[in-house]
Design a protein around this motif. Sequence first.
Motif, PDB file in Angstrom:
ATOM      1  N   LEU A 136       0.799  -1.225   0.000  1.00 48.86           N
ATOM      2  CA  LEU A 136       0.000   0.000   0.000  1.00 48.86           C
ATOM      3  C   LEU A 136       0.831   1.274   0.000  1.00 48.86           C
ATOM      4  N   ASP A 137       2.136   1.172   0.195  1.00 49.02           N
ATOM      5  CA  ASP A 137       2.972   2.374   0.265  1.00 49.02           C
ATOM      6  C   ASP A 137       2.894   3.248  -0.991  1.00 49.02           C
ATOM      7  N   PRO A 138       2.846   2.685  -2.224  1.00 48.97           N
ATOM      8  CA  PRO A 138       2.715   3.573  -3.402  1.00 48.97           C
ATOM      9  C   PRO A 138       1.470   4.438  -3.365  1.00 48.97           C
ATOM     10  N   MET A 139       0.355   3.945  -2.832  1.00 49.73           N
ATOM     11  CA  MET A 139      -0.855   4.757  -2.733  1.00 49.73           C
ATOM     12  C   MET A 139      -0.661   5.901  -1.752  1.00 49.73           C
ATOM     13  N   ASP A 192       2.200   7.308  -1.085  1.00 49.40           N
ATOM     14  CA  ASP A 192       3.112   8.253  -1.746  1.00 49.40           C
ATOM     15  C   ASP A 192       2.352   9.161  -2.713  1.00 49.40           C
ATOM     16  N   ARG A 193       1.364   8.605  -3.426  1.00 50.53           N
ATOM     17  CA  ARG A 193       0.572   9.431  -4.344  1.00 50.53           C
ATOM     18  C   ARG A 193      -0.226  10.485  -3.581  1.00 50.53           C
ATOM     19  N   LEU A 194      -0.830  10.095  -2.467  1.00 47.97           N
ATOM     20  CA  LEU A 194      -1.566  11.071  -1.667  1.00 47.97           C
ATOM     21  C   LEU A 194      -0.635  12.119  -1.067  1.00 47.97           C
ATOM     22  N   GLY A 200      -2.693  10.389   4.888  1.00 45.72           N
ATOM     23  CA  GLY A 200      -2.739   9.473   3.756  1.00 45.72           C
ATOM     24  C   GLY A 200      -2.656   8.025   4.197  1.00 45.72           C
ATOM     25  N   THR A 201      -1.789   7.755   5.184  1.00 50.87           N
ATOM     26  CA  THR A 201      -1.687   6.385   5.709  1.00 50.87           C
ATOM     27  C   THR A 201      -3.006   5.931   6.319  1.00 50.87           C
ATOM     28  N   VAL A 238      -5.649   5.293   3.446  1.00 51.77           N
ATOM     29  CA  VAL A 238      -5.358   4.096   2.655  1.00 51.77           C
ATOM     30  C   VAL A 238      -5.612   2.834   3.469  1.00 51.77           C
ATOM     31  N   ARG A 274       2.604  -7.451  -6.690  1.00 51.06           N
ATOM     32  CA  ARG A 274       1.412  -6.679  -7.049  1.00 51.06           C
ATOM     33  C   ARG A 274       0.771  -7.211  -8.320  1.00 51.06           C
TER      34      ARG A 274
END
Length: 356
Positions: A42-45, A47-49, A59-60, A63, A208
């Motif tokens: 979930l870290d890429p999501m 990072d986008r936020l 953001g954490t 998500v 993924r």
Amino acid sequence: MTTSRQQLRFWLIGLGFLVVALWLLSSILLPFVAGMAIAYLLDPMVDRLERLRLPRWAGTTLVLLFFLLMLVLFVLLLVPLVQGQVTHLVEVLPQYATIVRERTLPALDRLLHRLPPADVERLRAAAGNYAGDMAGWIATLVTRILSSGMAIFDVLTLVFITPIVAFYLMRDWDVMVAKVDSWLPRRNIATIREQAREVDATLSGFVRGQATVCVVLGLFYALALSAAGLDFGLVIGLVSGLLSFVPYVGTLFGFVASTGLALLQFDEFWRVGLVVGIFLFGQAVEGNVLTPKLVGDKVGLHAVWVMFALLAGGSLFGFVGVLLAVPVAAVIGVLTRFALGRYLSSGYYQGQTPEP
């Protein structure tokens, strides 16, 4: 002793301590390893936020809450359906047992009548022994599952500790990566960073991508088998999709289970052929569309290597080993390719005398 030998000894000793620690603590590592896996996925999501100017902690939280909400909804929707099919299985199991007995016992009797009496007695004795051994093995397996991985305490720690671990790891992921980067030996930092990026690309591409393949195949098999009228098609399809994380295992399990069940349930051969066609079509789509598009050919994790890693990890460390198997396989694969590249460019391979 040269500096290179000292460094090699240092890293080998550190690796040995790490393996011993994992082995000693394997019984309590499950929620932490599961939380780390969720944080990595979930870290890429997050990072986008964060690039959208949302604070890292917010953001954490969003998500992780979205992930847990989707997981709860999936369980709430799936449990009643699976429960209904399990109840139906209990109801029709005697009927299926009667069909199997009526179809197989006459053929078995004809076969036994053709054999000498001494061979028949040896076969019956061997069958009795194997049946006893199998029953003992199943009882031992169930006892181990109930006493280790499926104990109430383990389930509670997995449910309550895993989200907490995932939250803090996702919130501090960039800080931890920067801290580990500051510990790297300055002399080899460029090479280590390059290999770390290669491991991350390999691992993220496989995990993924393969997870997406599992979800798509599971939904397709479940819906297609249910539409074909196969009893327990929903359960078989979902389990086949889940097992597809190990290449070819999910398709093989689903094909054997659904075809055998179709032969018992249907009298029309075209309906059996329809079930077979569903898995042939699913395998074709997986091999020609899903895997090339979602996983890619440059991941570098061969199917045999993945199966070996999962079996070895499960044998050594249980379910924790299964979770760690693919990351460890990715690291070993990248380091092996790096070592092979260095060897092919060295004087040992080209036949030249290495300089002192």
